[in-house]
Design a protein around this motif. Structure first.
Motif, PDB file in Angstrom:
ATOM      1  N   SER A   1      33.079 -39.933  15.886  1.00  0.00           N
ATOM      2  CA  SER A   1      34.087 -40.713  16.594  1.00  0.00           C
ATOM      3  C   SER A   1      35.505 -40.298  16.188  1.00  0.00           C
ATOM      4  CB  SER A   1      33.876 -42.208  16.366  1.00  0.00           C
ATOM      5  OG  SER A   1      34.223 -42.562  15.054  1.00  0.00           O
ATOM      6  N   ILE A   2      35.624 -39.358  15.244  1.00  0.00           N
ATOM      7  CA  ILE A   2      36.936 -38.762  14.957  1.00  0.00           C
ATOM      8  C   ILE A   2      37.120 -37.624  15.951  1.00  0.00           C
ATOM      9  CG2 ILE A   2      38.324 -37.479  13.299  1.00  0.00           C
ATOM     10  CD1 ILE A   2      36.774 -38.874  11.074  1.00  0.00           C
ATOM     11  N   ILE A   3      38.023 -37.823  16.906  1.00  0.00           N
ATOM     12  CA  ILE A   3      38.086 -36.833  17.982  1.00  0.00           C
ATOM     13  C   ILE A   3      39.322 -35.948  17.908  1.00  0.00           C
ATOM     14  CG2 ILE A   3      36.725 -38.272  19.537  1.00  0.00           C
ATOM     15  CD1 ILE A   3      39.597 -38.490  21.011  1.00  0.00           C
ATOM     16  N   ASN A   4      40.239 -36.268  16.995  1.00  0.00           N
ATOM     17  CA  ASN A   4      41.404 -35.392  16.889  1.00  0.00           C
ATOM     18  C   ASN A   4      41.068 -34.210  16.005  1.00  0.00           C
ATOM     19  OD1 ASN A   4      43.344 -36.342  18.596  1.00  0.00           O
ATOM     20  ND2 ASN A   4      44.020 -37.912  17.144  1.00  0.00           N
ATOM     21  N   THR A   5      40.263 -33.338  16.576  1.00  0.00           N
ATOM     22  CA  THR A   5      39.794 -32.187  15.841  1.00  0.00           C
ATOM     23  C   THR A   5      39.743 -31.019  16.803  1.00  0.00           C
ATOM     24  OG1 THR A   5      37.864 -31.296  14.716  1.00  0.00           O
ATOM     25  CG2 THR A   5      37.470 -33.038  16.296  1.00  0.00           C
ATOM     26  N   THR A   6      39.924 -29.845  16.289  1.00  0.00           N
ATOM     27  CA  THR A   6      39.883 -28.651  17.128  1.00  0.00           C
ATOM     28  C   THR A   6      38.739 -27.775  16.649  1.00  0.00           C
ATOM     29  OG1 THR A   6      42.262 -28.789  17.383  1.00  0.00           O
ATOM     30  CG2 THR A   6      41.234 -26.716  17.993  1.00  0.00           C
ATOM     31  N   PRO A   7      37.552 -27.995  17.196  1.00  0.00           N
ATOM     32  CA  PRO A   7      36.402 -27.232  16.711  1.00  0.00           C
ATOM     33  C   PRO A   7      36.563 -25.749  17.031  1.00  0.00           C
ATOM     34  CG  PRO A   7      35.719 -29.079  18.102  1.00  0.00           C
ATOM     35  CD  PRO A   7      37.184 -28.896  18.297  1.00  0.00           C
ATOM     36  N   ALA A   8      36.265 -24.925  16.066  1.00  0.00           N
ATOM     37  CA  ALA A   8      36.254 -23.475  16.280  1.00  0.00           C
ATOM     38  C   ALA A   8      35.230 -22.886  15.326  1.00  0.00           C
ATOM     39  CB  ALA A   8      37.626 -22.873  16.022  1.00  0.00           C
ATOM     40  N   PRO A   9      34.434 -21.932  15.807  1.00  0.00           N
ATOM     41  CA  PRO A   9      33.403 -21.371  14.945  1.00  0.00           C
ATOM     42  C   PRO A   9      33.986 -20.380  13.949  1.00  0.00           C
ATOM     43  CG  PRO A   9      33.347 -20.302  17.079  1.00  0.00           C
ATOM     44  CD  PRO A   9      34.410 -21.355  17.159  1.00  0.00           C
ATOM     45  N   ASP A  10      33.197 -20.000  12.955  1.00  0.00           N
ATOM     46  CA  ASP A  10      33.608 -18.953  12.034  1.00  0.00           C
ATOM     47  C   ASP A  10      33.757 -17.644  12.805  1.00  0.00           C
ATOM     48  OD1 ASP A  10      33.650 -20.743  10.012  1.00  0.00           O
ATOM     49  OD2 ASP A  10      31.750 -20.169   9.110  1.00  0.00           O
ATOM     50  N   TRP A  11      34.423 -16.674  12.184  1.00  0.00           N
ATOM     51  CA  TRP A  11      34.870 -15.490  12.934  1.00  0.00           C
ATOM     52  C   TRP A  11      33.742 -14.772  13.653  1.00  0.00           C
ATOM     53  CZ3 TRP A  11      33.027 -10.612  11.934  1.00  0.00           C
ATOM     54  CH2 TRP A  11      32.368 -10.414  10.718  1.00  0.00           C
TER      55      TRP A  11
ATOM     56  N   MET B   1      31.177 -15.870  15.204  1.00  0.00           N
ATOM     57  CA  MET B   1      30.775 -16.464  16.482  1.00  0.00           C
ATOM     58  C   MET B   1      31.946 -16.524  17.466  1.00  0.00           C
ATOM     59  SD  MET B   1      27.634 -17.042  15.826  1.00  0.00           S
ATOM     60  CE  MET B   1      27.052 -18.010  17.204  1.00  0.00           C
ATOM     61  N   LEU B   2      33.141 -16.226  16.968  1.00  0.00           N
ATOM     62  CA  LEU B   2      34.341 -16.414  17.780  1.00  0.00           C
ATOM     63  C   LEU B   2      34.368 -15.567  19.062  1.00  0.00           C
ATOM     64  CD1 LEU B   2      36.691 -18.281  17.540  1.00  0.00           C
ATOM     65  CD2 LEU B   2      37.950 -16.549  16.265  1.00  0.00           C
ATOM     66  N   PRO B   3      33.887 -14.297  19.031  1.00  0.00           N
ATOM     67  CA  PRO B   3      33.904 -13.523  20.284  1.00  0.00           C
ATOM     68  C   PRO B   3      33.128 -14.214  21.405  1.00  0.00           C
ATOM     69  CG  PRO B   3      33.544 -12.049  18.437  1.00  0.00           C
ATOM     70  CD  PRO B   3      33.488 -13.453  17.878  1.00  0.00           C
ATOM     71  N   ILE B   4      31.991 -14.845  21.080  1.00  0.00           N
ATOM     72  CA  ILE B   4      31.203 -15.528  22.104  1.00  0.00           C
ATOM     73  C   ILE B   4      31.952 -16.756  22.603  1.00  0.00           C
ATOM     74  CG2 ILE B   4      29.021 -16.706  22.566  1.00  0.00           C
ATOM     75  CD1 ILE B   4      27.782 -14.920  20.395  1.00  0.00           C
ATOM     76  N   PHE B   5      32.532 -17.495  21.658  1.00  0.00           N
ATOM     77  CA  PHE B   5      33.326 -18.685  21.989  1.00  0.00           C
ATOM     78  C   PHE B   5      34.472 -18.304  22.927  1.00  0.00           C
ATOM     79  CE2 PHE B   5      36.022 -22.364  20.484  1.00  0.00           C
ATOM     80  CZ  PHE B   5      35.102 -23.358  20.752  1.00  0.00           C
TER      81      PHE B   5
ATOM     82  N   VAL C   1      34.316  -6.483  21.688  1.00  0.00           N
ATOM     83  CA  VAL C   1      34.071  -7.536  20.692  1.00  0.00           C
ATOM     84  C   VAL C   1      35.335  -7.760  19.851  1.00  0.00           C
ATOM     85  CG1 VAL C   1      32.729  -8.138  18.644  1.00  0.00           C
ATOM     86  CG2 VAL C   1      31.589  -7.162  20.638  1.00  0.00           C
ATOM     87  N   GLY C   2      35.994  -6.646  19.484  1.00  0.00           N
ATOM     88  CA  GLY C   2      37.220  -6.783  18.700  1.00  0.00           C
ATOM     89  C   GLY C   2      38.298  -7.532  19.473  1.00  0.00           C
ATOM     90  N   ALA C   3      38.420  -7.213  20.763  1.00  0.00           N
ATOM     91  CA  ALA C   3      39.433  -7.871  21.586  1.00  0.00           C
ATOM     92  C   ALA C   3      39.114  -9.356  21.733  1.00  0.00           C
ATOM     93  CB  ALA C   3      39.493  -7.205  22.963  1.00  0.00           C
ATOM     94  N   LEU C   4      37.826  -9.677  21.943  1.00  0.00           N
ATOM     95  CA  LEU C   4      37.433 -11.078  22.070  1.00  0.00           C
ATOM     96  C   LEU C   4      37.699 -11.834  20.767  1.00  0.00           C
ATOM     97  CD1 LEU C   4      34.110 -10.816  24.098  1.00  0.00           C
ATOM     98  CD2 LEU C   4      36.213 -11.947  24.813  1.00  0.00           C
ATOM     99  N   LEU C   5      37.470 -11.139  19.643  1.00  0.00           N
ATOM    100  CA  LEU C   5      37.730 -11.759  18.351  1.00  0.00           C
ATOM    101  C   LEU C   5      39.214 -12.074  18.200  1.00  0.00           C
ATOM    102  CD1 LEU C   5      36.668 -12.579  15.576  1.00  0.00           C
ATOM    103  CD2 LEU C   5      36.893 -10.228  14.836  1.00  0.00           C
ATOM    104  N   LEU C   6      40.041 -11.083  18.558  1.00  0.00           N
ATOM    105  CA  LEU C   6      41.490 -11.278  18.450  1.00  0.00           C
ATOM    106  C   LEU C   6      41.964 -12.408  19.351  1.00  0.00           C
ATOM    107  CD1 LEU C   6      43.253  -7.803  18.303  1.00  0.00           C
ATOM    108  CD2 LEU C   6      43.386  -9.690  16.680  1.00  0.00           C
ATOM    109  N   VAL C   7      41.532 -12.340  20.605  1.00  0.00           N
ATOM    110  CA  VAL C   7      41.993 -13.338  21.561  1.00  0.00           C
ATOM    111  C   VAL C   7      41.414 -14.717  21.190  1.00  0.00           C
ATOM    112  CG1 VAL C   7      40.189 -13.174  23.327  1.00  0.00           C
ATOM    113  CG2 VAL C   7      42.529 -13.572  24.023  1.00  0.00           C
ATOM    114  N   GLY C   8      40.234 -14.701  20.560  1.00  0.00           N
ATOM    115  CA  GLY C   8      39.645 -15.955  20.088  1.00  0.00           C
ATOM    116  C   GLY C   8      40.453 -16.570  18.965  1.00  0.00           C
TER     117      GLY C   8
END
Lengths: 463, 184
Positions: A283-293, A295-299, A356-363
């Motif tokens: 119920s704490i919603i002021n959070t910005t979920p982001a995966p570790d690096w 998984m970031l390209p897929i995200f 993958v590198g570009a997706l990581l950067l942009v992620g």
């Protein structure tokens, strides 16, 4: 004393035969040219062993319960002796393992070591790649803070896109209808028992195949693999010029592995593990979920593909990827191995690495995310004209600034509006704000005429 | 080393051809052993698989949770409420909580939105001045009525059941909404 030890050793060897079993493996002949390019597989293995050891260390301190895990993570990080370093090693060890799995795979592909007779080496390697990714993801969830909670929701949503059984799979992953008591213990069981057991089995199989089929020789252009003659040729080549694995080839593995482990410990001490975010309260919603690096390209991909294609990507993407990787050694199992004769293969690798590198950067940048933490423009720039100041305040309050930048403040989801007044008329601005479009919400319903006028005046003045 | 040389095991075990009835007996016993092994494996697998799928079998019916008196929700506003999921296990702790956005449209018309973005489930925030829900993950945006305003979400924000009873606004507990393949 020496005599006693020698006798004990001889007795042990007579009763167990360990040395006579291991010696031929240590001394088996390998191709002489296998140099530094061949250390990445063993580096992955060293990272795996590091994860086992530090994982046991963490399991001594961690509480795998939805309620208590966060407290125990705080304890590990802030109080337990060397707990912070332990968490750090486990994090950087995971990063290293993902990295070296990737490099190892690229090396094998570039040198076409997956061709006859090593097709099954490749296939077990692909399975190990996916198991490694599963370990990375479940491990990130065991860091059971608000990021862990929301990552498990994201994972459930991904599974939910599978036709017919999606919702069931999502509920199975979460251990119920909602996040709760059964969620974390499941991820713990997967991360600590199920997947490592599979990895032990497949790593054993993978290594067995490396010994059985022999380490592939560095490819030479104009020397294609022919299944009719390859094994005979390989045996003769080994007899002629092979060197014993230990120590002629293995010292590089040992040295590189040791350097990797030292580097990981160094990073763990200097940088430390990822900081814990808020408690795992959904119920704490002021959070910005982001995966570790890793998984970031897929995200990032999920943010960038056209929304209409997304269910197909989420469902068919993994199936196609797995299918292509499994099919590879059967589609091109013979012929040239040298990268010089396989320019398209090299080009493909470059494309994948760049993508993958570009997706990581942009992620990392996440331009698609609203910048909730942007500073109100009116507090940064002092506007003497009260009309402009009112507009600047509205620009922030109405959320425009979360996505649009003006004078270095704001988000980058939408166009930068610092000079919008040069090219857009007041009329165009009004139409765009009221009707939205082009991935911008329509503000017609939430602005009164005065506000709209102030906002348009403010934007027209940006020249 | 040669403790088990089969040719020197003893004078009684001369290599003779097995009589046919011995052959079929061994064949039978082999099949029985395989069958029993399969039975043993099944007997163990049932409770293990049972533990795996148990949460799917639990039938959690909707429970009404009070989230505040109606006058805490002025008409035209959207407020975050927190409530406990249906029938949580004791050791769920704080993970048993769910948040939702309650919007009061008129005096007796309440709408309760899920906080879960329909894209990948991240928690959306209500930006009161902009009158928009915004998702931090991939930039999904919804209007105040929950319809998609921008970004990748394939469908509007899901809603919870809501009622006013006993002087309280009550929200019906529900599973985390999962977007399906067929939702687009």
């Amino acid at each position: 004393m020496k005599m006693i030890l020698r006798k004990a050793g001889a007795w042990l060897e007579d009763r167990t035969g360990v040395v006579s079993a291991i010696k031929p493996i240590m001394n088996h002949l390998v191709p002489p040219g296998a140099k530094w390019a061949y250390v990445f597989g063993s580096a992955t293995l060293f990272c795996f062993m590091l994860q086992i050891v530090t994982g046991i260390g963490l399991a001594l301190l961690y509480q795998p319960s939805s309620e208590a895990a966060y407290q125990s993570l705080r304890f590990i990080t802030d109080q337990a002796t060397f707990g912070r370093v332990l968490r750090g090693i486990h994090f950087f060890g995971a990063s290293g393992m993902v990295l070296f799995v990737g490099v190892h795979m690229i090396r094998v592909y570039i040198m076409a070591a997956y061709k006859y007779p090593r097709e099954m080496n490749w296939i077990t390697g692909v399975l190990l790649l996916f198991l490694t990714i599963i370990m990375g993801f479940t491990g990130q969830l065991l860091r059971w803070d608000s990021n862990g909670v929301w990552s498990s929701v994201v994972a459930a949503q991904n599974l939910g896109r599978i036709p017919l059984i999606g919702t069931t799979m999502a509920r199975l992953l979460l251990g119920g209808d909602t996040i709760g008591a059964q969620t974390l213990s499941r991820f713990f069981a997967y991360h600590v028992f199920l997947v490592p057991a599979l990895m032990f089995a497949f790593i054993g199989f993978h290594l067995f195949l490396v010994i059985r089929n022999g380490i592939s020789e560095p490819p030479k252009a104009g020397q294609p693999v022919d299944p009719k003659t390859y094994r005979k040729w390989y045996e003769a080549m080994l007899k002629r010029e092979g060197v014993p694995f230990w120590p002629d080839a293995a010292w590089r593995d040992a040295m590189f592995g040791a350097l990797v482990v030292i580097a990981i410990v160094g990073l763990a001490i200097t940088i430390g593990p990822p900081a814990l975010t808020q408690p795992p309260d959904p119920s704490i919603i002021n959070t910005t979920p982001a995966p570790d690096w890793y998984m970031l390209p897929i995200f990032a991909l999920f943010a960038l593909v056209p929304p209409k294609t997304e269910p197909y990507l989420i469902f068919f993407g993994p199936i196609l990827a797995v299918g292509a990787l499994f099919a590879l050694p059967f589609l091109s199992g013979t012929g040239e191995r040298s990268p010089i004769r396989r320019p398209w293969a090299v080009f493909g690798v470059v494309c994948v690495v760049v993508a993958v590198g570009a997706l990581l950067l942009v992620g990392e940048i996440a331009p698609w995310s609203p910048r909730f933490d942007t500073k109100p423009l009116a507090t940064v720039v002092s506007y003497h004209d009260p009309l402009l100041e009112r507009g600047a305040i509205l620009f922030y309050k109405k959320g425009c600034q979360y996505c649009h930048m003006v004078h270095g403040e704001g988000g980058i989801k939408g166009p930068n509006l610092s000079v919008i007044g040069r090219t857009w008329t007041a009329n165009q601005l009004t139409v765009q704000i009221v009707n939205g479009g082009g991935n911008m919400p329509a503000y017609g319903g939430s602005l009164n005429n005065g506000e709209l006028h102030d906002l348009v005046a403010f934007l027209s003045a940006q020249k | 080393m040669n403790q088990e040389n089969p040719e020197t095991t003893g004078p009684n075990q001369l290599p003779i051809a097995n009589p046919p009835d011995n052959d079929s007996r061994r064949d039978f016993m082999m099949k029985v052993s395989l069958g029993l092994g399969g039975l043993a494996a099944t007997a163990v697998a049932v409770p293990v698989v049972g533990a795996l799928v148990a949460p799917l079998l639990a039938d959690k019916s909707e429970v009404w949770r009070s989230v505040g008196a109606p006058d805490q929700f002025p008409v035209g506003t959207t407020k975050l409420v927190r409530f406990e999921n249906a029938d949580p296990l004791k050791w769920a702790g704080e993970t048993a909580h769910t948040a939702a956005w309650v919007r009061r449209e008129t005096d007796d018309d309440f709408v309760v939105f899920s906080v879960n973005c329909t894209h990948l489930g991240c928690p959306v925030r209500w930006e009161a001045d902009a009158e928009l829900f915004m998702c931090p993950c991939h930039g999904g945006v919804y209007y105040r009525d929950g319809t998609v305003a921008a970004g990748p979400p394939p469908k509007p924000l899901p809603r919870y059941d809501v009622r006013v009873a006993g002087g309280q606004v009550q929200v019906g507990t529900a599973p985390i909404p999962i977007t399906k393949f067929s939702d687009g």
